[in-house]
Design a protein around this motif. Structure first.
Motif, PDB file in Angstrom:
ATOM      1  N   ALA A 498       0.808  -1.214   0.000  1.00  0.00           N
ATOM      2  CA  ALA A 498       0.000   0.000   0.000  1.00  0.00           C
ATOM      3  C   ALA A 498       0.843   1.265   0.000  1.00  0.00           C
ATOM      4  O   ALA A 498       0.308   2.367   0.098  1.00  0.00           O
ATOM      5  CB  ALA A 498      -0.914  -0.003   1.232  1.00  0.00           C
ATOM      6  N   GLY A 499       2.174   1.111  -0.099  1.00  0.00           N
ATOM      7  CA  GLY A 499       3.037   2.288  -0.125  1.00  0.00           C
ATOM      8  C   GLY A 499       3.275   2.903   1.229  1.00  0.00           C
ATOM      9  O   GLY A 499       3.634   4.083   1.322  1.00  0.00           O
ATOM     10  N   VAL A 500       3.074   2.131   2.295  1.00  0.00           N
ATOM     11  CA  VAL A 500       3.278   2.629   3.652  1.00  0.00           C
ATOM     12  C   VAL A 500       4.538   1.989   4.223  1.00  0.00           C
ATOM     13  O   VAL A 500       4.644   0.761   4.299  1.00  0.00           O
ATOM     14  CB  VAL A 500       2.071   2.313   4.561  1.00  0.00           C
ATOM     15  N   ARG A 501       5.478   2.815   4.625  1.00  0.00           N
ATOM     16  CA  ARG A 501       6.726   2.337   5.209  1.00  0.00           C
ATOM     17  C   ARG A 501       6.535   2.095   6.706  1.00  0.00           C
ATOM     18  O   ARG A 501       5.902   2.905   7.391  1.00  0.00           O
ATOM     19  CB  ARG A 501       7.807   3.379   4.958  1.00  0.00           C
ATOM     20  N   VAL A 502       7.077   1.005   7.227  1.00  0.00           N
ATOM     21  CA  VAL A 502       6.952   0.666   8.643  1.00  0.00           C
ATOM     22  C   VAL A 502       8.306   0.876   9.317  1.00  0.00           C
ATOM     23  O   VAL A 502       9.332   0.341   8.868  1.00  0.00           O
ATOM     24  CB  VAL A 502       6.483  -0.788   8.833  1.00  0.00           C
ATOM     25  N   VAL A 503       8.300   1.669  10.380  1.00  0.00           N
ATOM     26  CA  VAL A 503       9.497   1.905  11.191  1.00  0.00           C
ATOM     27  C   VAL A 503       9.230   1.339  12.580  1.00  0.00           C
ATOM     28  O   VAL A 503       8.298   1.774  13.261  1.00  0.00           O
ATOM     29  CB  VAL A 503       9.840   3.402  11.280  1.00  0.00           C
ATOM     30  N   MET A 504      10.024   0.358  12.986  1.00  0.00           N
ATOM     31  CA  MET A 504       9.844  -0.268  14.303  1.00  0.00           C
ATOM     32  C   MET A 504      10.640   0.509  15.347  1.00  0.00           C
ATOM     33  O   MET A 504      11.814   0.823  15.139  1.00  0.00           O
ATOM     34  CB  MET A 504      10.297  -1.722  14.273  1.00  0.00           C
ATOM     35  N   MET A 505       9.979   0.836  16.459  1.00  0.00           N
ATOM     36  CA  MET A 505      10.626   1.557  17.556  1.00  0.00           C
ATOM     37  C   MET A 505      10.540   0.720  18.818  1.00  0.00           C
ATOM     38  O   MET A 505       9.469   0.219  19.169  1.00  0.00           O
ATOM     39  CB  MET A 505       9.948   2.910  17.776  1.00  0.00           C
ATOM     40  N   SER A 615      -3.596  -4.688  18.168  1.00  0.00           N
ATOM     41  CA  SER A 615      -3.057  -5.474  17.063  1.00  0.00           C
ATOM     42  C   SER A 615      -2.586  -4.589  15.924  1.00  0.00           C
ATOM     43  O   SER A 615      -3.289  -3.663  15.509  1.00  0.00           O
ATOM     44  CB  SER A 615      -4.117  -6.447  16.541  1.00  0.00           C
ATOM     45  N   PHE A 616      -1.410  -4.917  15.387  1.00  0.00           N
ATOM     46  CA  PHE A 616      -0.895  -4.187  14.234  1.00  0.00           C
ATOM     47  C   PHE A 616      -1.795  -4.376  13.020  1.00  0.00           C
ATOM     48  O   PHE A 616      -1.964  -3.467  12.202  1.00  0.00           O
ATOM     49  CB  PHE A 616       0.519  -4.664  13.919  1.00  0.00           C
ATOM     50  N   ALA A 617      -2.384  -5.555  12.884  1.00  0.00           N
ATOM     51  CA  ALA A 617      -3.284  -5.789  11.763  1.00  0.00           C
ATOM     52  C   ALA A 617      -4.460  -4.820  11.791  1.00  0.00           C
ATOM     53  O   ALA A 617      -4.998  -4.449  10.741  1.00  0.00           O
ATOM     54  CB  ALA A 617      -3.788  -7.239  11.790  1.00  0.00           C
ATOM     55  N   SER A 618      -4.857  -4.390  12.990  1.00  0.00           N
ATOM     56  CA  SER A 618      -5.954  -3.419  13.091  1.00  0.00           C
ATOM     57  C   SER A 618      -5.545  -2.058  12.540  1.00  0.00           C
ATOM     58  O   SER A 618      -6.375  -1.319  12.008  1.00  0.00           O
ATOM     59  CB  SER A 618      -6.390  -3.269  14.556  1.00  0.00           C
ATOM     60  N   ILE A 619      -4.258  -1.711  12.655  1.00  0.00           N
ATOM     61  CA  ILE A 619      -3.787  -0.445  12.077  1.00  0.00           C
ATOM     62  C   ILE A 619      -3.903  -0.502  10.562  1.00  0.00           C
ATOM     63  O   ILE A 619      -4.350   0.458   9.917  1.00  0.00           O
ATOM     64  CB  ILE A 619      -2.329  -0.172  12.490  1.00  0.00           C
ATOM     65  N   VAL A 620      -3.510  -1.620   9.977  1.00  0.00           N
ATOM     66  CA  VAL A 620      -3.609  -1.777   8.526  1.00  0.00           C
ATOM     67  C   VAL A 620      -5.069  -1.675   8.094  1.00  0.00           C
ATOM     68  O   VAL A 620      -5.400  -1.035   7.092  1.00  0.00           O
ATOM     69  CB  VAL A 620      -2.998  -3.114   8.086  1.00  0.00           C
ATOM     70  N   GLU A 621      -5.958  -2.286   8.865  1.00  0.00           N
ATOM     71  CA  GLU A 621      -7.380  -2.204   8.540  1.00  0.00           C
ATOM     72  C   GLU A 621      -7.887  -0.763   8.664  1.00  0.00           C
ATOM     73  O   GLU A 621      -8.728  -0.322   7.871  1.00  0.00           O
ATOM     74  CB  GLU A 621      -8.182  -3.125   9.464  1.00  0.00           C
ATOM     75  N   PRO A 690     -11.381  -2.855  -5.416  1.00  0.00           N
ATOM     76  CA  PRO A 690     -10.384  -3.901  -5.136  1.00  0.00           C
ATOM     77  C   PRO A 690      -8.957  -3.378  -5.083  1.00  0.00           C
ATOM     78  O   PRO A 690      -8.106  -3.955  -4.404  1.00  0.00           O
ATOM     79  CB  PRO A 690     -10.569  -4.880  -6.315  1.00  0.00           C
ATOM     80  N   ASP A 691      -8.683  -2.291  -5.820  1.00  0.00           N
ATOM     81  CA  ASP A 691      -7.311  -1.781  -5.873  1.00  0.00           C
ATOM     82  C   ASP A 691      -7.056  -0.680  -4.855  1.00  0.00           C
ATOM     83  O   ASP A 691      -6.108   0.089  -4.995  1.00  0.00           O
ATOM     84  CB  ASP A 691      -7.008  -1.257  -7.287  1.00  0.00           C
ATOM     85  N   LEU A 692      -7.890  -0.623  -3.819  1.00  0.00           N
ATOM     86  CA  LEU A 692      -7.841   0.480  -2.870  1.00  0.00           C
ATOM     87  C   LEU A 692      -6.456   0.645  -2.249  1.00  0.00           C
ATOM     88  O   LEU A 692      -5.911   1.752  -2.188  1.00  0.00           O
ATOM     89  CB  LEU A 692      -8.884   0.240  -1.769  1.00  0.00           C
ATOM     90  N   MET A 693      -5.865  -0.454  -1.781  1.00  0.00           N
ATOM     91  CA  MET A 693      -4.584  -0.362  -1.085  1.00  0.00           C
ATOM     92  C   MET A 693      -3.399  -0.306  -2.046  1.00  0.00           C
ATOM     93  O   MET A 693      -2.297   0.052  -1.641  1.00  0.00           O
ATOM     94  CB  MET A 693      -4.422  -1.555  -0.136  1.00  0.00           C
ATOM     95  N   ALA A 694      -3.624  -0.645  -3.293  1.00  0.00           N
ATOM     96  CA  ALA A 694      -2.519  -0.661  -4.250  1.00  0.00           C
ATOM     97  C   ALA A 694      -2.247   0.716  -4.848  1.00  0.00           C
ATOM     98  O   ALA A 694      -1.240   0.902  -5.525  1.00  0.00           O
ATOM     99  CB  ALA A 694      -2.821  -1.653  -5.367  1.00  0.00           C
TER     100      ALA A 694
END
Length: 838
Positions: A498-505, A615-621, A690-694
């Motif tokens: 989805a073009g979102v970069r993840v930075v772990m802290m 949950s991290f999956a909830s952030i993606v949702e 269908p292409d919402l996140m792409a």
């Protein structure tokens, strides 16, 4: 632990005293909703038009407009109540919660259900739900809300020695509603609730913070005002043209001017924004994501960087002690049935002594559980031992110490923290430091979070300012494991897609962080240490954060700098946090995301979004939902800008071309009854593309020139078709009523086609909109009634339908369909050329 109230006693006191709520802004009463509607410009225009019809001697038309006023008002009330119900449900979900003892069991309840006599369990970061008296523990409370003093006030149970209070300040036992627990834990007996609390008596309101206009809301307000001003000026010009140039009567010209103003005013925009954001927030809540601020909805879809805390978000937040290493180098691995040898007893004992009695941190809970399992009933367990002095972890020293009285002024010290910090406190030789460093690296490489433990003694009448003044003995290392959540790798991959970069802290050792990063799909992450962050200036930190995906050995205060560094490079940052010190960074992020399960009240109140399941999956949702809402809003706004063009054209064209009047206020009201539900219901129920996140995050501004121009061009085609139908009917010699009927039918069919056309080409195969067929049937039924029932037909100024009229209307619908298809083709070709130039 005390038993507290029984469920029956609590229910009786709640019924007698009322809910534990403060005076504030509740639900908007119906009278206020109706009054707000009466103030709308559209309502005033309808009343003015009805009055003019009465002066013209046309009571039937005036009565029709009166009924229309009631219908439009009822529709507005229904939409307002629908939105308000969603907001009320969200308000109930976001209400503060309190941990109380009921029947000897700790239960978490809504703060509104706290009653006199309840036992409140208080921990660091909690917002206190009611006034009361501390009966156990030790707290420091931030009472700046009431007193204006920034220094937390110490709280000790009544009768306890006050030596722990700062010099010159007496510690108290009273706790106050709406204040914050800055540090410590305790148990408090509730003495008063709701309006009887200190903050309630002085009339403070702790309801939801006032909602400030977001950029989208501000832009919508500017747009509506600009259209209203321009529409009013054009309406006056139209009135003068009709009266002086076209030779119509004064009252008829006034009606035409009013009709034109009604046609051009896009009053649906505020309605659409409110409904879409509120319903979007409600849908998120059903996915265990609570939106505390509706303005955060619009920012969700534009997030480009997620700064994510490791523990509990990427991992399961179920820490377990897996390994001990003594100072002598011996190793104990936790397995089923394993017995802890004597050589590890001191290490386990002092790890527990360095941990609060009722800890909040999962790591500290794991330490207490481990010691309870292996050393229960031995002299190494010290339940209820009072802490005489505590030195907290800080950015300068990643270690903490708790001191306990032995006798007189002699104290026992227990310290734990980062291995390098504890080793520094122990003043170990270089050879010993190297061996410890090697052990830590080896343990961390297997994904263990490693802490070190030390013990010491102190004698003296005055406590030193810092932990470096003590002499410690190094006892060994403790390795803990918090496995990643199983859904995280797929969610990380979805973010990248989805073009979102993840930075772990994380505050973990870099090797531990790297091990977790490998497990979740951040295998090639570049690492930045907390110590390096302090050494970098802002410009260099911004440059480093362009490529860094993993920040280790952080303290919460450093997160604020990292968020600002990311934003300085143009990123839209979503950041997670759970602690008291995370508040500033959560507030600075474009979308602050707090943990609902393990997070503190401070973090939850500073954040825009609360994850009820951590949950991290909830952030993606949530990002997916934000983009879906953004997509639907754009479709609705394109429709609004498009649909007003043919209405304006049919109101203005007959004046300029000396035709009979086609649209009068009555017909425009009928369109309003059609447009508002289409905007607020049909588009909201549209399935996501269908292409919402792409597509990647963000996009052009909501009220961009491209969006407005696209809407106007689509509407312009329908306007041309409707005017052509009216011209054809006039050329065929039809009456004014027949011309109006034909043009109106073409316009109704065209408006519905416009609504269906707003979906992206990629979304049209995503699934059926359940409301689309209902709207089609409803529109056909209403149009059929208007044309078939003679009294309604007369009031609306229509003629009885004929087959030639139906044929012209069908041809107009087909022409509109072809125009919209052609428009889509030309628009895609134009967009492709623009992309090719780039």
């Amino acid at each position: 632990m005390q038993a507290g109230l029984s469920a029956g006693e609590a229910s009786a006191r709640l019924a007698a005293d009322g809910p534990n709520t403060l005076p504030g802004s509740g639900a908007k009463p119906m009278s206020r909703i109706v009054l707000d509607i009466l103030r709308e410009p559209m309502f005033a225009m309808l009343l003015a038009a009805g009055g003019i019809y009465l002066l013209l001697g046309d009571p039937g038309e005036a009565l029709f407009l009166l009924v229309a006023v009631v219908a439009v008002s009822a529709l507005a009330v229904v939409q307002e109540r629908r939105t308000q119900r969603a907001l009320e449900a969200l308000r109930d979900l976001s209400a503060p919660r309190a941990l109380v003892v009921r029947g000897g069991v700790q239960v978490r309840i809504p703060s509104r259900d706290v009653v006199r006599g309840d036992l409140l369990v208080l921990r660091e970061g909690d917002r206190i739900a009611a006034d009361g008296v501390l009966v156990d523990g030790q707290l420091a409370c931030d009472e700046s809300l009431l007193t204006g003093e920034s220094v937390p006030r110490e709280k000790l149970p009544a009768g306890v020695e006050r030596s722990a209070a700062p010099a010159g300040e007496e510690a108290g036992a009273d706790i106050l509603a709406c204040t914050l627990v800055a540090r410590g834990t305790g148990l408090a007996l509730v003495s008063s609730t709701g309006p009887r609390t200190r903050v309630g008596r002085i009339g403070a309101s702790m309801a939801a913070a006032p909602v400030h206009l977001s950029p989208l809301q501000a832009a919508s307000r500017r747009t509506v005002r600009a259209f209203a001003a321009g529409g009013l000026a054009l309406a006056v010009l139209l009135f003068l043209l009709a009266w002086q140039w076209d030779g119509r009567g004064l009252l008829e010209s006034l009606l035409l001017g009013i009709a034109f103003a009604m046609a051009i005013l896009p009053e649906e925009i505020p309605l659409v924004l409110t409904v879409f954001l509120a319903m979007g927030a409600w849908r998120l809540s059903r996915r265990r994501v609570l939106t505390r601020s509706l303005t955060a909805i619009e920012a969700l879809g534009g997030i480009t960087v997620l700064a994510v805390d490791k523990t509990g978000t990427l991992t399961q937040n179920r820490m377990e002690v897996r390994e001990l290493r003594s100072a002598a180098g011996d190793r104990f691995v936790q397995r089923r049935g394993a017995v802890l040898d004597d050589g590890f007893h001191a290490l386990a004992e002092f790890a527990q002594l360095a941990t609060p009695e009722d800890p909040f941190d999962p790591m500290e809970r794991a330490i207490r559980a481990f010691v309870g399992a292996h050393l229960a009933g031995t002299e190494h367990v010290h339940p209820g031992r009072e802490v005489a002095r505590r030195y907290a972890l800080s950015a300068r020293l990643f270690a903490m110490t708790q001191a306990f009285v032995l006798q007189g002024d002699e104290h026992l010290l227990a310290a734990k923290g980062a291995p390098e910090a504890i080793a520094d406190l122990c003043h170990l030789p270089a050879e010993r430091l190297a061996r410890i460093r090697a052990d830590v690296e080896e343990m961390a490489s297997r994904g263990l979070r490693v802490i070190a433990v030390a013990r010491g003694r102190w004698s003296g009448p005055a406590w030193p300012d810092g932990q470096h003044a003590f002499d410690y003995e190094f006892l060994g290392l403790v390795g803990l494991m918090d496995p990643p959540r199983p859904e995280v790798p797929a969610a990380i991959a979805a973010c990248r897609g989805a073009g979102v970069r993840v930075v772990m802290m994380t505050g973990d050792h870099p090797a531990t962080a790297r091990a977790v990063a490998r497990d979740i799909g951040l295998a090639d992450a570049q690492v930045l240490h907390g110590a390096e962050i302090d050494a970098l200036d802002d410009a260099e930190l911004c440059r480093r954060m362009e490529t860094v995906d993993l920040c280790a050995r952080l303290v919460p205060e450093q997160k604020l700098r990292l968020v600002r560094a990311l934003q300085a490079r143009g990123a839209k940052v979503g950041m997670t946090g759970d602690g008291v010190n995370d508040g500033p960074a959560l507030g600075a992020a474009d979308v602050g995301i707090a943990m609902g399960g393990r997070g503190t009240d401070v973090a939850r109140e500073a954040a825009d979004i609360v994850l009820l399941d951590d949950s991290f999956a909830s952030i993606v949702e949530a990002i997916r939902q934000g983009r879906e809402i953004d997509d639907k809003l754009r479709a609705a706004l394109r429709f609004i800008f498009a649909v007003h063009v043919p209405i304006v054209a049919l109101a203005l064209g007959p004046i300029l071309l000396h035709w009979p009047v086609i649209l009068m206020p009555a017909q425009i009201v009928l369109f309003e009854l059609l447009i508002d539900p289409l905007c607020a219901i049909l588009f909201d129920a549209d399935p996501p593309a269908p292409d919402l996140m792409a597509r990647g995050p963000g996009g052009a501004a909501m009220f961009s020139g491209t969006l407005v121009a696209g809407g106007w061009l689509q509407g312009g085609g329908l306007a041309a078709v409707a005017l052509a139908a009216a011209a054809l009917a006039s050329r065929l010699g039809w009456t004014a009523q027949e011309v109006r009927t034909c043009a109106f039918a073409v316009l109704v069919v065209g408006v519905y086609l416009l609504a269906l056309h707003q979906r992206r080409p990629a979304a049209r195969g995503a699934g059926a909109n359940p409301w689309a067929p209902h709207f089609a049937l409803g529109i056909a039924a209403v149009l059929g009634l208007l044309l078939a029932v003679a009294p309604l037909r007369a009031v609306a100024g229509f003629a009885a339908p004929t087959w030639p009229m139906a044929a012209v209307a069908a041809a107009g619908g087909a022409a509109t369909f072809l125009w919209l298809r052609l428009f889509s083709l030309l628009w895609r070709l134009h967009a492709a050329r623009d992309r090719a130039r780039v």
